[in-house]
Motif scaffolding. Sequence first.
Motif, PDB file in Angstrom:
ATOM      1  N   LYS A 287      12.927  -9.975 -43.335  1.00  0.00           N
ATOM      2  CA  LYS A 287      12.958 -11.304 -43.014  1.00  0.00           C
ATOM      3  C   LYS A 287      13.940 -10.937 -41.496  1.00  0.00           C
ATOM      4  O   LYS A 287      13.407 -12.619 -39.967  1.00  0.00           O
ATOM      5  CB  LYS A 287      13.602 -12.075 -43.811  1.00  0.00           C
ATOM      6  CG  LYS A 287      13.247 -12.105 -44.888  1.00  0.00           C
ATOM      7  CD  LYS A 287      14.192 -14.494 -45.261  1.00  0.00           C
ATOM      8  CE  LYS A 287      15.036 -13.902 -46.117  1.00  0.00           C
ATOM      9  NZ  LYS A 287      15.081 -15.308 -47.313  1.00  0.00           N
TER      10      LYS A 287
ATOM     11  N   HIS B 100      24.084 -13.771 -47.276  1.00  0.00           N
ATOM     12  CA  HIS B 100      23.605 -12.900 -49.358  1.00  0.00           C
ATOM     13  C   HIS B 100      24.441 -12.002 -49.387  1.00  0.00           C
ATOM     14  O   HIS B 100      24.614 -12.028 -50.200  1.00  0.00           O
ATOM     15  CB  HIS B 100      21.833 -12.201 -47.957  1.00  0.00           C
ATOM     16  CG  HIS B 100      21.362 -12.467 -47.539  1.00  0.00           C
ATOM     17  ND1 HIS B 100      20.210 -13.124 -48.537  1.00  0.00           N
ATOM     18  CD2 HIS B 100      21.070 -13.594 -46.675  1.00  0.00           C
ATOM     19  CE1 HIS B 100      19.529 -14.334 -48.054  1.00  0.00           C
ATOM     20  NE2 HIS B 100      20.127 -14.214 -46.879  1.00  0.00           N
TER      21      HIS B 100
ATOM     22  N   GLN C 238      15.267 -19.704 -49.609  1.00  0.00           N
ATOM     23  CA  GLN C 238      15.491 -18.501 -49.217  1.00  0.00           C
ATOM     24  C   GLN C 238      14.051 -18.739 -48.491  1.00  0.00           C
ATOM     25  O   GLN C 238      13.705 -17.786 -46.881  1.00  0.00           O
ATOM     26  CB  GLN C 238      15.412 -17.234 -50.027  1.00  0.00           C
ATOM     27  CG  GLN C 238      16.737 -17.274 -50.716  1.00  0.00           C
ATOM     28  CD  GLN C 238      16.511 -15.979 -51.937  1.00  0.00           C
ATOM     29  OE1 GLN C 238      15.832 -14.941 -51.500  1.00  0.00           O
ATOM     30  NE2 GLN C 238      17.026 -17.036 -53.390  1.00  0.00           N
ATOM     31  N   ILE C 239      13.042 -18.859 -48.580  1.00  0.00           N
ATOM     32  CA  ILE C 239      11.927 -19.645 -47.591  1.00  0.00           C
ATOM     33  C   ILE C 239      12.233 -20.599 -46.307  1.00  0.00           C
ATOM     34  O   ILE C 239      11.916 -19.986 -45.283  1.00  0.00           O
ATOM     35  CB  ILE C 239      10.410 -19.936 -48.379  1.00  0.00           C
ATOM     36  CG1 ILE C 239       9.980 -19.230 -50.005  1.00  0.00           C
ATOM     37  CG2 ILE C 239       9.224 -19.738 -47.538  1.00  0.00           C
ATOM     38  CD1 ILE C 239       9.348 -20.020 -50.259  1.00  0.00           C
TER      39      ILE C 239
ATOM     40  N   VAL D  55      13.097 -18.222 -43.118  1.00  0.00           N
ATOM     41  CA  VAL D  55      12.374 -17.470 -42.677  1.00  0.00           C
ATOM     42  C   VAL D  55      12.047 -18.725 -41.426  1.00  0.00           C
ATOM     43  O   VAL D  55      11.518 -18.202 -40.161  1.00  0.00           O
ATOM     44  CB  VAL D  55      11.215 -17.030 -43.503  1.00  0.00           C
ATOM     45  CG1 VAL D  55      10.265 -15.996 -42.385  1.00  0.00           C
ATOM     46  CG2 VAL D  55      11.476 -16.423 -44.177  1.00  0.00           C
TER      47      VAL D  55
ATOM     48  N   MET E 253       7.227 -16.589 -48.464  1.00  0.00           N
ATOM     49  CA  MET E 253       8.300 -16.467 -47.958  1.00  0.00           C
ATOM     50  C   MET E 253       7.923 -15.138 -47.121  1.00  0.00           C
ATOM     51  O   MET E 253       7.600 -15.178 -45.618  1.00  0.00           O
ATOM     52  CB  MET E 253       9.203 -15.071 -49.180  1.00  0.00           C
ATOM     53  CG  MET E 253      11.094 -15.255 -47.866  1.00  0.00           C
ATOM     54  SD  MET E 253      11.752 -14.821 -49.100  1.00  0.00           S
ATOM     55  CE  MET E 253      12.022 -13.244 -49.818  1.00  0.00           C
TER      56      MET E 253
END
Lengths: 348, 295, 386
Positions: free
Chosen positions: A249, A260, C118-119, C122, C237
């Motif tokens: 990412k 994480h 989590q998305i 980004v 994502m």
Amino acid sequence: MELRAYIIRRLLLLVPVLLGVTLFIFGITMLFTPTQRAMLYVRDVKQLADMPAVIERYGLDRPFVVQYGNWLGQVFQGNLGYSKVVSQPVTDAIFQFLPATVELAIFATPLIILLGVVFGTTAAAHKDKPLDHGTRVVAILGWSLPTFWLGLILLMIFYGFLTGFLPPGRLSVQMDLLVNAAPFIRYTHINTIDAILNLNGAVLLEALRHLVLPVVTLTVVQMAFIMRLMRSSMLESLGKGYVLTARAKGLSERVVIRKHARRNALIPVITVSGYVFAGLANGVVITETIFNFKGIGWWAWQAAINLDIPSVLGFALFNAFLFVLVNLVVDVLYTRVDPRVRLGQAVQ
Amino acid sequence: MKDWRFVVRQLVRNPLSLMGLILIVIFIIIAIFAPLIAPTPEGHQRPYMIPRDGYRAAPEPPDEDHIFGTTQGQYDIFYGVIWGTRSAFQVALLVIGITLLVGLVLGSLAGYFGGIIDEVIMRITDIFLAFPALILAMAIVAAIGPSLRSVMIALTAVWWPSYARLIRGDILALREEDYIEASRGLGASSARVILRHALPNAIYPTLIMASLDIGAVVLAAAALSFLGLGAPEGYADWGQLTSFARNWIVGPPGEPLKHWYAVTIPGLFILFFVLGWNLLGDAFRDIFDPRLARR
Amino acid sequence: MKDLIRIRDLSVRFYTYEGVVHAIDDLDLEIRQGETLGVVGETGSGKSMTALAILRLVPYPGKIESGSIVFCGRDSGGDLELLKLTEDRMRSIRGNKISMVFQEPGAALNPVYTIGDQISEVYLLHRRQELGHQAMERVDDLISNGRNGFGAGAKRPFWHWQKRLYRKIAEQPHAVEPRLLNRLPLFRRLLWRLRDEAGLLTVNMLKDVEIPDAARVAAEYPHELSGGMKQRAVIAMALACSPELLIADEPTTSLDVTIQAQMLELFRRIKAEKGASVLFITHNLGVAAEVCDRVAVMYAGRLCEIATIEDLFLHPSHPYTRALLDAVPIPGKELQTIPGALADALNPPPGCRFHPRCPSATPLCQQERPRLKTVGKDHMVACYLF
């Protein structure tokens, strides 16, 4: 499963284990003579004078089951016997000496966990490089040190060689007198907290000065254990798919590790923190003995040396109870930390 | 099972584990050749009691007669630490040996048969595990009476539950494996299945843990001896020797480190012994951890 | 069509305990703009490694030994040599211009954070300025409309400060104040509006990948979703910042057949609507046929054949491709397998890697590696038969 129901259920399950514990302890006492065992029932000084009466009253020559029942009854009434080494009932002794040990625990536990986590993460992030080897050596060294020896060496250097810089005991004699007289109010009997509450900087400083060595001794040994666990947990976490995804990412390595990997790696460490507590309970006996820090560990040792059975057993019982309780807390905490686990699932 | 050559090579490559290996070998040599390194004086009946050179209270510094000096009561430190290596190994091997046996038997039974046997054994281990190890050991020793033998008994009592649990867990995992099913399908009896199939695979990680616990056992025994609950006064035991130094850690004014040798030397022996085993243990764990992929 | 990615002479080697493995051996490949390129091959063919190499995520003990990967993106200001970029610059491309979807959606999602988190991550990383701008507008709204006198007076300086803050983020991405705040754990909360805006974008994205009840799903944890939903979330994502290249590494392999069909439909839609290029890695020729424009066949780290999808199926040239097509099970027909075993990674066969298993092998095949030759329109093969 709802939280309250779970806690109640766990507390109920505690009962058979605790019964087993008491049975076990009581079994050990049967190795002693009736007179010695009578000490388990004595409530105050007067009774000491008339031991045959005590033996008679509690049926110490009757069958095992009867005695166990009697003793259990006593325990439920809060009578754990009489401690001859400190000349007071065991229950009183526990309450008297507990604050000192709590004080040690308050300082040592966060240090242990913090240092262990930091060292472990660093070692894992730099696996097989000098930093990894370096932190591991420090950790393994810490873990291999005999607690009592470390304490002695520290005393030798910081108290002997540096003449009284970091002394043993809880407080110097003068401070002790000050603290136990008006206008100093004893809220908790924990020196540092009381000093803060009484806004007394001198006492605070003095208390801290006396705390340094015992806390260091306790921390060094336990921290290594956490560090190694954290390291292997981090390594496992770093090998997982979500770490690769995080990197894909575009997140910086630092964020990947901290946000994480580490968050997942901490989960097993939390479950182990119950054992940290047990480890502290062990270490505390030796540490308090060496530094003359009068907490329950010190008391337990005095008792063991002098064959003061009620004290030793009372201490063991108290510890067992606390340990089981701590495990309960850890289990509940575990569900908060790992969203996959629901209450009622076994801790891995 | 990992390739032995791979294991040995990894151990030797890693500087930490190599150091551990060397330390352990040195200690083994000392233990075996103790009578040669520190000979028992003529007429001294019991070799494990350290010979005394007088009865003065204050420890004497190292000189030509006493390479490491003497402790309080004039016990020769050199003799003490050399023969102490032997007692350390004795205690460790005995405790670990019995613990392994008891843990193996109970753990296998619990793991393989499950049901009520499992429940009962697990509750018993729960009870033992509810106590912090040292405290339980202390209680047992206090009850039986302090001596090195009580220490060994106490430590065994304290240690076996962890092994039983470990073995049980491994066997539980293995029970579902296909080759166990296959054995049963072929008609093998339970005992046979356990002994020939389940145990050899379950035993591997346990053996590793056991060999590494040698350091931990010695540490615990030393702690108990130091507290006065173990070896009697004058016995060649590292913890016992260290306890002698307790009153002498601060020397007379002006010479605070005068009796450093009384504390430092026995302690260093303990430290290096345990360090050796821990270094090796750490390396072993890295090698055998299934989660850490082999490079 | 113009090239989006141009790979030349790429070599990736793995230095393992047992020896050196050539995961990718002198690879030449182009991915064109707007096309869906399939990469087909067995395990060990190097297809996944190619994807990781593009993103420079080759794991230890692997190393990109040599070659060049040129990215000709729209807004990148020309051609970028990916292998020579700084890590910082590379990070701004990952997840942003080039993103990746992995095989196991369950493993790709972090179990302790919600899907939405989590998305949003980004967006917060790559679209900070846009988010700052939106946040600033929202605060502006609040200031102008006020809250009907309810605390409006007292809160005003705070809101003005918030507006200034978000404007700073919108205009100068590296301003000191917001960066400092982000570092400090407690003060980070003051930037919550960014999170909110990112959350809105996230929910939209989830809707885009056809996840029902998107708002609720965003608040859930990965273990609460089914496999298909997880995969959609992972795709969301990857698509969040409208990448120019989407790399999908076996995205359907771990899913049920019915879900697989839905997923392929999703990919077809993405292709039609977004105009991004897709590098679709799979070992399943049937799946490749559903979504790809061109297909590249790899074996043992080398490219064997590359052609349009029709050409590949109608005129397969390389013996390996032929064997793969023959091996597809057809009811009623006897199962065809490829004789021999996969090339040993440590000691691969000399010359053409496939020659031990090739029915048409010649002595030349053992000696020298065959180079790619054009055998038709947009159709190249590396084989001495041509």
